[in-house]
Design an enzyme around this catalytic site. Structure first.
Site, PDB file in Angstrom:
ATOM      1  N   GLU A 142      -4.797   7.839  -3.142  1.00 13.28           N
ATOM      2  CA  GLU A 142      -5.233   6.572  -2.563  1.00 13.28           C
ATOM      3  C   GLU A 142      -5.523   5.549  -3.667  1.00 13.28           C
ATOM      4  OE1 GLU A 142      -4.899   6.150   0.541  1.00 13.28           O
ATOM      5  OE2 GLU A 142      -6.030   4.348   1.036  1.00 13.28           O
ATOM      6  N   HIS A 176       1.645   4.368  -2.910  1.00 16.56           N
ATOM      7  CA  HIS A 176       1.682   5.830  -2.721  1.00 16.56           C
ATOM      8  C   HIS A 176       3.033   6.375  -3.194  1.00 16.56           C
ATOM      9  CE1 HIS A 176      -2.002   6.788  -0.586  1.00 16.56           C
ATOM     10  NE2 HIS A 176      -1.802   5.879   0.351  1.00 16.56           N
ATOM     11  N   HIS A 182       0.836  -1.205   0.000  1.00 15.17           N
ATOM     12  CA  HIS A 182       0.000   0.000   0.000  1.00 15.17           C
ATOM     13  C   HIS A 182       0.877   1.264   0.000  1.00 15.17           C
ATOM     14  CE1 HIS A 182      -3.693   2.315   1.124  1.00 15.17           C
ATOM     15  NE2 HIS A 182      -2.797   3.127   1.641  1.00 15.17           N
ATOM     16  N   GLU A 183       1.781   1.346   0.955  1.00 13.51           N
ATOM     17  CA  GLU A 183       2.647   2.535   1.023  1.00 13.51           C
ATOM     18  C   GLU A 183       3.544   2.604  -0.212  1.00 13.51           C
ATOM     19  OE1 GLU A 183       1.775   4.735   2.989  1.00 13.51           O
ATOM     20  OE2 GLU A 183       0.551   3.482   4.307  1.00 13.51           O
TER      21      GLU A 183
HETATM   22 ZN    ZN Z   1      -3.242   5.207   1.770  1.00 14.05          ZN
END
Ligand code: ZN
Length: 499
Positions: free
Chosen positions: A292, A266, A262-263
Site C-alpha cells: 500500500e 501497486h 493508485h493501482e
Molecule cells: Zn491499495
C-alpha cells in the site's frame, strides 16, 4: 546448486503456476466472465485452491524444509527463502481442514447476509453472522497463538509481527497529529471547489488519459494491461504480467484518475519484483502495508502534487478544453486536495481517511478483547463517527455496513491501509533527500529516477527483509509518523490557512 534446494524451488514454482491460474480466474471473474457463470467459477477456483493448499501442506515438503534448514550449504538469500517458507508452512498447517471448511461456510453465509442487510439497510440482519465470524476467528487466534492480544494473531496474517501495542501507540499519535493539523486549518475556505470534477467527462477520453498517465509513471504495457471492472484492483501473475483495472464515471473525473494512479503504484511494485525469484519469497511482495505504501506514494505524494500536474495539467486541459480551459492549475491543485469530513472511507481525503481506519481498528481490537459485542456495534460505530469526524451516519449503508471486509471474515486488514500511507510519506521524504531535483524531474514529466529509486530500494528485495528492517534500511529509522504529519501539515496549511 544444492539438489534439495532445487527441489524446493521447483515445488514452489509449480505452486506459483497454480496460484497464477487461480489469479487469472479471479481476474476474469471481475473483468470478462458472464454473470451466469458464477456458481461454476466458484467451484473451479475452490478446486484449484484446494490443490494448491494440499501441495503446500504436504508432509514431504515440510521434511524437505527441515532438511534444508539443518543443512549448511546455502547462501544467505537461499537461507532466507527457506526460513520464510518454513514460517509460511507452519502458519498454513496449523488449521485443520475441518476448521478451514467451517470458516469458509460461515464466510459464504455472512457475505450473503451482508449483501442483503446492506440492500435493506438493516445491520441487525448481519450482526449474528458477524458474531459467529468473530467467534471463529478468536478460536483461530487461540490455535495460531499470540503473545499478548488475540487480535495480534489476526494482524500477523497481513503484516508479519504487527501487534496491538504498536498500533495503539502509532494510531494515538496519528489521531493527535491529525486533530492538531485540522485545528489549524479553516476548511470553510473550500466551498464547492471540487465541483470542477462533476462535469461531463467523456468515457473514452478519460480512458485514454488514464493510459497516458500510467505510461508516464513507468507502468510497462508490454508486461501489463488495463481493463474495466466495478472495483478497481491490480493483480500480478509474475513480474512479466501485472494487470490493473479501473472504472470510469463520466460525472466524476477524480474517480478514474486517482484510482488509476493508485493501482498503477501497486502494479509498479509487482513489475519490479525480481523475475528469478518467481513464486519464491525473494520474488514476492513484503507485506500489505508496504504494498500500500507504493500505491499511496504514487497516488498522493506524486499524483496529488503540484509538480506532477505542472506537466500533466496542460495535457488534461487539451483532452477536456470545455471543462477545464478556464480552471487554473492553482485551482485544480486545490480541488484535488479538498479536505472535507465524510462518512465513506473509500471517498475520504488524505487526512480524514485515517480516522476512518482508526475507528475500524479500535472496534476490531475491542471485539477480540471481548469488551464489546457484535450486537452493540451499530451504536459504537455511530458514536465514534460522531466523535472523530463530527458526523453521525443517517443509515447503516453509509455506516457500519459500508465495507465488505468483515463479511469476508477479514479482521486486521484495515490498519495496513494507514500504515501504507505513513510508510509512503517516509519513503518519499527519503527519495526527496537523495534525489535533490526530484520535484523538477516530476514537473518535467520524468518519473524514471524516482521509479529507479523505488526499484532499487524496495521492489528488488522481495521478502528478503521484514517491513520494519526494510524501512530502517531505506530511511535510516523505524516507521516515524512525523513524516506523514509534516507532509500533511505543510501541504494543507498552504491551502487552508487564509493569507
Ligand atoms: Zn491499495
Amino acid at each position: 546448486m544444492n539438489e534439495k534446494y532445487r527441489e524446493y524451488q521447483a515445488r514452489l514454482q509449480k505452486l506459483g503456476d497454480l496460484s497464477s491460474a487461480i489469479g487469472l480466474m479471479h481476474w476474469d471473474t471481475e473483468v470478462y466472465m458472464p454473470k451466469g457463470a458464477s456458481p461454476m467459477r466458484s467451484r473451479q477456483i475452490a478446486t484449484l485452491s484446494g490443490m494448491a493448499h494440499e501441495m503446500f501442506v504436504d508432509k514431504d515438503f515440510g521434511n524437505l524444509l527441515d532438511d534444508l534448514r539443518n543443512g549448511n550449504d546455502l547462501h544467505p538469500e537461499q537461507q532466507r527463502n527457506i526460513e520464510l517458507s518454513h514460517r509460511d508452512y507452519h502458519k498454513e498447517i496449523k488449521l485443520s481442514t475441518s476448521f478451514v471448511e467451517k470458516l469458509s461456510r460461515t464466510v459464504s453465509a455472512a457475505f450473503q447476509a451482508w449483501e442483503a442487510a446492506k440492500q435493506e439497510d438493516a445491520f441487525a440482519q448481519f450482526a449474528p453472522h458477524l458474531e459467529k465470524l468473530v467467534e471463529l476467528r478468536m478460536e483461530e487466534a487461540e490455535i495460531r497463538g499470540y503473545s499478548k492480544h488475540p487480535y495480534d494473531a489476526m494482524l500477523d496474517l497481513y503484516e508479519p509481527g504487527l501487534e496491538v501495542d504498536f498500533l495503539d501507540k502509532t494510531f494515538q499519535e496519528a489521531k493527535d497529529g491529525i486533530r492538531q493539523i485540522l485545528q489549524q486549518l479553516d476548511l470553510s475556505i473550500d466551498t464547492g471547489r471540487d465541483a470542477v470534477f462533476h462535469q461531463h467527462f467523456a468515457k473514452d477520453k478519460q480512458w485514454e488519459f488514464g493510459l497516458d498517465v500510467l505510461r508516464g509513471i513507468g507502468y510497462d504495457f508490454n508486461h501489463g494491461r488495463q481493463d474495466i471492472s466495478s472495483h478497481p484492483f491490480s493483480i500480478g501473475f509474475s513480474p512479466l504480467d501485472v494487470r490493473v483495472t479501473t472504472r470510469v464515471d463520466e460525472m466524476d473525473f477524480a474517480n478514474m484518475c486517482w484510482s488509476c494512479i493508485h493501482e498503477g503504484g501497486h502494479a509498479l511494485y509487482e513489475q519490479g519484483l525480481p523475475v528469478d525469484g518467481y513464486a519464491l519469497p525473494s520474488g514476492t511482495a513484503v507485506s500489505l502495508s508496504i504494498h500500500e505504501s507504493q500505491s499511496r506514494l504514487w497516488e498522493n505524494h506524486v499524483g496529488r502534487g503540484m509538480a506532477f500536474w505542472n506537466h500533466w495539467y496542460p495535457k488534461l486541459q487539451a483532452y477536456f478544453p470545455e471543462q477545464l480551459a478556464k480552471v487554473s492549475l492553482e485551482d485544480f491543485y486545490r480541488a484535488i486536495n479538498t479536505l472535507r469530513p465524510n462518512l465513506i472511507r473509500t471517498e475520504a481525503d488524505e487526512l480524514h481517511y485515517h480516522l476512518h481506519v482508526i475507528i475500524r481498528y479500535e472496534i476490531e481490537r475491542d471485539l477480540f478483547a471481548g469488551s464489546i459485542k457484535a450486537s452493540e456495534l451499530r451504536e459504537v460505530w455511530n458514536d465514534k463517527y460522531a466523535s472523530y469526524l463530527g458526523l453521525r451516519p443517517p443509515d447503516d449503508r453509509q455506516g457500519i455496513l459500508q465495507d465488505v471486509h468483515w463479511s469476508h471474515g477479514s479482521f486486521g486488514y484495515f490498519p495496513t491501509y494507514s500504515l501504507g500511507s505513513f510508510y509512503a510519506a517516509q519513503f518519499f521524504a527519503s527519495a526527496q533527500e537523495e534525489i535533490s531535483d526530484l520535484d523538477q524531474q516530476i514537473s518535467l514529466g520524468d518519473c524514471s529516477e524516482l521509479l529507479g529509486w523505488l526499484r532499487k530500494n524496495i521492489h528488488a528485495h522481495g521478502r528478503m527483509k521484514d517491513p520494519a528492517d526494510l524501512c530502517r534500511e531505506v530511511t535510516g529509522e523505524e516507521l516515524n509518523m512525523q513524516h506523514f504529519l509534516n507532509y500533511c501539515s505543510t501541504k494543507f496549511k498552504a491551502i487552508y490557512v487564509p493569507e
